[in-house]
Design a protein around this motif. Structure first.
Motif, short mmCIF file in Angstrom:
data_model
loop_
_atom_site.label_atom_id
_atom_site.label_comp_id
_atom_site.label_asym_id
_atom_site.label_seq_id
_atom_site.Cartn_x
_atom_site.Cartn_y
_atom_site.Cartn_z
N PHE A 59 0.89 -1.34 0.02
CA PHE A 59 0.08 -0.09 -0.16
C PHE A 59 0.85 1.44 -0.15
CE2 PHE A 59 -2.31 -3.39 2.53
CZ PHE A 59 -3.26 -3.62 1.45
N GLN A 60 2.09 1.22 -0.18
CA GLN A 60 2.95 2.26 -0.17
C GLN A 60 3.09 2.93 -1.76
OE1 GLN A 60 6.55 0.75 1.73
NE2 GLN A 60 6.27 2.44 3.09
N SER A 61 3.23 4.21 -1.71
CA SER A 61 3.42 4.92 -2.67
C SER A 61 4.75 5.08 -3.30
CB SER A 61 3.31 6.74 -2.49
OG SER A 61 3.60 7.44 -3.31
N LEU A 62 4.92 4.61 -4.65
CA LEU A 62 6.05 4.32 -5.20
C LEU A 62 7.09 5.69 -5.06
CD1 LEU A 62 8.11 2.48 -6.82
CD2 LEU A 62 6.73 3.28 -8.86
N ARG A 63 6.39 6.84 -5.53
CA ARG A 63 7.14 8.12 -5.61
C ARG A 63 7.53 8.62 -4.32
NH1 ARG A 63 2.23 10.10 -7.82
NH2 ARG A 63 1.11 11.17 -5.94
N ASN A 64 6.44 8.37 -3.27
CA ASN A 64 6.90 8.79 -2.14
C ASN A 64 7.95 8.16 -1.31
OD1 ASN A 64 4.89 11.17 -2.03
ND2 ASN A 64 3.30 9.90 -1.18
N GLU A 65 7.97 6.88 -1.63
CA GLU A 65 8.88 6.04 -0.72
C GLU A 65 10.33 5.73 -1.51
OE1 GLU A 65 8.49 4.81 2.28
OE2 GLU A 65 6.32 5.69 2.19
N VAL A 66 10.56 6.07 -2.81
CA VAL A 66 11.66 5.69 -3.41
C VAL A 66 12.15 6.71 -4.26
CG1 VAL A 66 12.99 3.82 -5.08
CG2 VAL A 66 10.82 3.20 -3.36
N ASP A 67 13.35 7.07 -4.28
CA ASP A 67 14.15 8.01 -5.05
C ASP A 67 14.64 7.19 -6.25
OD1 ASP A 67 15.88 9.60 -6.41
OD2 ASP A 67 16.52 10.75 -4.51
N ALA A 68 13.91 6.97 -7.44
CA ALA A 68 14.21 6.16 -8.46
C ALA A 68 15.25 6.62 -9.09
CB ALA A 68 12.86 6.33 -9.50
N GLU A 69 15.71 7.86 -9.10
CA GLU A 69 17.10 7.87 -9.92
C GLU A 69 18.13 7.45 -9.03
OE1 GLU A 69 20.09 9.23 -11.93
OE2 GLU A 69 19.99 10.20 -9.74
N ALA A 70 18.10 7.74 -7.71
CA ALA A 70 19.04 7.21 -6.82
C ALA A 70 19.28 5.57 -7.01
CB ALA A 70 19.02 7.55 -5.42
N ALA A 71 18.02 4.94 -6.94
CA ALA A 71 18.16 3.73 -7.30
C ALA A 71 18.78 3.02 -8.39
CB ALA A 71 16.54 3.06 -7.11
N ARG A 72 18.46 3.85 -9.52
CA ARG A 72 19.01 3.52 -10.67
C ARG A 72 20.58 3.55 -10.72
NH1 ARG A 72 14.67 5.60 -13.46
NH2 ARG A 72 15.18 7.43 -13.27
N ARG A 73 21.04 4.76 -10.16
CA ARG A 73 22.35 5.10 -10.10
C ARG A 73 23.15 3.77 -9.27
NH1 ARG A 73 21.82 9.86 -7.78
NH2 ARG A 73 22.31 9.24 -5.70
N HIS A 74 22.31 3.47 -8.25
CA HIS A 74 23.07 2.18 -7.40
C HIS A 74 22.76 1.01 -8.06
CE1 HIS A 74 24.48 4.91 -4.26
NE2 HIS A 74 23.19 5.34 -4.09
N GLY A 75 22.11 0.93 -9.07
CA GLY A 75 21.79 -0.55 -9.48
C GLY A 75 20.91 -1.37 -8.83
N ILE A 76 20.01 -0.64 -8.21
CA ILE A 76 19.00 -1.38 -7.26
C ILE A 76 17.62 -1.40 -8.11
CG2 ILE A 76 17.66 -1.05 -5.08
CD1 ILE A 76 20.10 0.46 -4.11
N GLU A 77 17.05 -2.89 -7.79
CA GLU A 77 15.74 -3.05 -8.56
C GLU A 77 14.64 -2.51 -7.60
OE1 GLU A 77 15.81 -7.15 -9.93
OE2 GLU A 77 13.52 -7.02 -10.28
N VAL A 78 13.68 -1.96 -7.98
CA VAL A 78 12.59 -1.46 -7.05
C VAL A 78 11.29 -2.36 -7.60
CG1 VAL A 78 10.88 0.21 -6.42
CG2 VAL A 78 13.41 0.66 -7.09
N VAL A 79 10.86 -3.27 -6.35
CA VAL A 79 9.66 -4.21 -6.46
C VAL A 79 8.44 -3.97 -5.32
CG1 VAL A 79 10.95 -5.91 -7.71
CG2 VAL A 79 10.90 -5.93 -5.18
N ARG A 80 7.41 -4.27 -5.72
CA ARG A 80 6.39 -4.22 -4.74
C ARG A 80 6.03 -5.61 -4.56
NH1 ARG A 80 2.80 -0.19 -3.41
NH2 ARG A 80 3.14 0.90 -5.39
N ARG A 81 5.81 -5.62 -3.10
CA ARG A 81 5.59 -7.14 -2.59
C ARG A 81 3.96 -7.27 -2.60
NH1 ARG A 81 8.06 -4.66 2.04
NH2 ARG A 81 6.42 -4.35 3.50
N VAL A 82 3.49 -8.51 -2.11
CA VAL A 82 1.88 -8.61 -1.86
C VAL A 82 1.56 -8.10 -0.66
CG1 VAL A 82 1.94 -10.34 -3.75
CG2 VAL A 82 2.25 -11.18 -1.49
N SER A 83 2.24 -8.01 0.31
CA SER A 83 1.98 -7.70 1.84
C SER A 83 1.98 -6.19 2.11
CB SER A 83 2.86 -8.75 2.55
OG SER A 83 3.95 -8.07 2.71
N GLY A 84 1.36 -5.94 3.13
CA GLY A 84 1.64 -4.41 3.48
C GLY A 84 2.88 -4.25 4.44
#
Lengths: 258, 96
Positions: A59-84
């Motif tokens: 139930f988390q907001s992708l843009r509120n929780e993750v700095d997508a640019e920083a994740a890309r820079r560090h080579g980190i995959e962003v995924v959403r799980r099925v649980s809260g």
């Protein structure tokens, strides 16, 4: 449905080679379903991470929780799980993660709070044997005097409960804070100033290698509840791989809460 | 507009929304809470969509409550906590 006890079930263990983050998300969905239908016995799965990831809650907001640019820079995959629950920052050698797939009867009649503590009682015992006095901090944290050790989440699907836990073995706090957006409001009633200080990893508390902690946890589970060696069945893996490539790699799911 | 509220003893509730003709629009509730079943989140967003931007917390919480199907379970979140986050989004957005 009457309440069942741990020993009423024939527990199986899955602990296989490292897998990519999206496949782990998919395996949780598939194996929960398989236990719910009774095709698979209740199972403990220890995860080995094939890559770094940020795993956000259902139930988390992708843009509120993750700095997508920083994740890309560090080579980190962003995924959403099925649980809260909250976002986790994962680096393969720094994290111990497990899932328990159980019939709902195991937590029948329990409050959420009781069910979380019940599913992780074996973990607290294992940590105690390693010299860490740990306890459940409602709602869903395992903590010690040094700080938070782990976070848990449950989801109910069909006749089964998925209970999964991520424990911090070690942590690169600077990188975590670069990638996760952790706001002040979140920390407002935690009594601490910094998110990094909230987590106290198992490495500093035990001095043990990660593998030794995992081996000990498996032995504790086996002693308390019984545990037979098992592995993923070809059909389970095939189904999970399809979901990993589809749903769990798809922006529609990961960005479902934008 | 954006509002956050950490429910005491519970989890963080985050609300993003716009106001259109005095009514709530594009409402998105999010956070690190737990909901069963998971599609209840859509019902919550839908319950808030179109509410009067002048509605108080009690009215907003009631609007959510009546939309929730029987059997929906909330853990670390409540209609009242969501309503607080909605009001914060509206009020802080108006002050900005």
């Amino acid at each position: 449905m009457t309440r069942t006890l741990w020993r009423d079930h024939d527990w199986h263990l899955i602990h296989v080679d490292p897998q990519p983050p999206a496949l782990h998300m998919a395996l949780d969905e598939v194996l929960t379903h398989e236990v719910g239908t009774g095709r698979r016995p209740p199972t403990l799965r220890i995860w080995e991470w094939g890559g770094s990831a940020v795993v956000i809650g259902r139930f988390q907001s992708l843009r509120n929780e993750v700095d997508a640019e920083a994740a890309r820079r560090h080579g980190i995959e962003v995924v959403r799980r099925v649980s809260g629950g909250g976002a986790m920052f994962i680096e393969p050698g720094n994290t111990i993660t497990y899932s328990i797939y159980a019939p709902l009867s195991l937590i029948k009649g329990m409050s959420f709070q009781e069910a979380y503590a019940w599913m992780d009682a074996w973990t607290l015992e294992a940590l105690g044997e390693l010299g860490i006095k740990a306890w459940y901090q409602p709602l869903n944290d395992i903590t010690s005097e040094g700080g938070k050790i782990a976070g848990a989440a449950q989801a109910h699907r069909g006749g089964a409960v998925l209970h999964h836990v991520t424990m911090a073995y070690d942590i690169d706090a600077a990188k975590m804070l670069d990638v996760l957006r952790i706001g002040r409001e979140k920390l407002s009633d935690k009594g601490t100033q910094s998110a990094a200080k909230r987590v106290d990893p198992l490495r500093s508390q035990t001095g043990l290698p990660r593998d030794a902690i995992i081996d000990h946890m498996i032995a504790t589970f086996r002693r308390l509840h019984g545990l037979a060696e098992d592995t993923l069945r070809p059909a389970e893996l095939e189904q999970a791989q399809a979901l990993a490539l589809g749903k769990f790699s798809d922006g529609a799911w990961t960005g479902e809460v934008a | 507009m954006h509002g956050e509220y950490k429910m005491p003893g519970g989890k963080l509730v985050v609300v993003d929304l716009a106001i259109s003709d005095g009514c709530l629009a594009q409402v998105q509730v999010s956070g690190d809470f737990f909901l069963e079943p998971d599609d209840a989140l859509h019902a919550i967003d839908a319950a808030l969509e179109g509410q009067d931007a002048g509605a108080d917390e009690h009215m907003l919480a009631t609007a959510i409550r009546v939309q929730l199907a029987p059997g929906v379970m909330m853990y670390g979140v409540s209609p009242e906590a969501i309503a607080v986050a909605v009001r914060r989004a509206i009020d802080q957005g108006a002050a900005a």
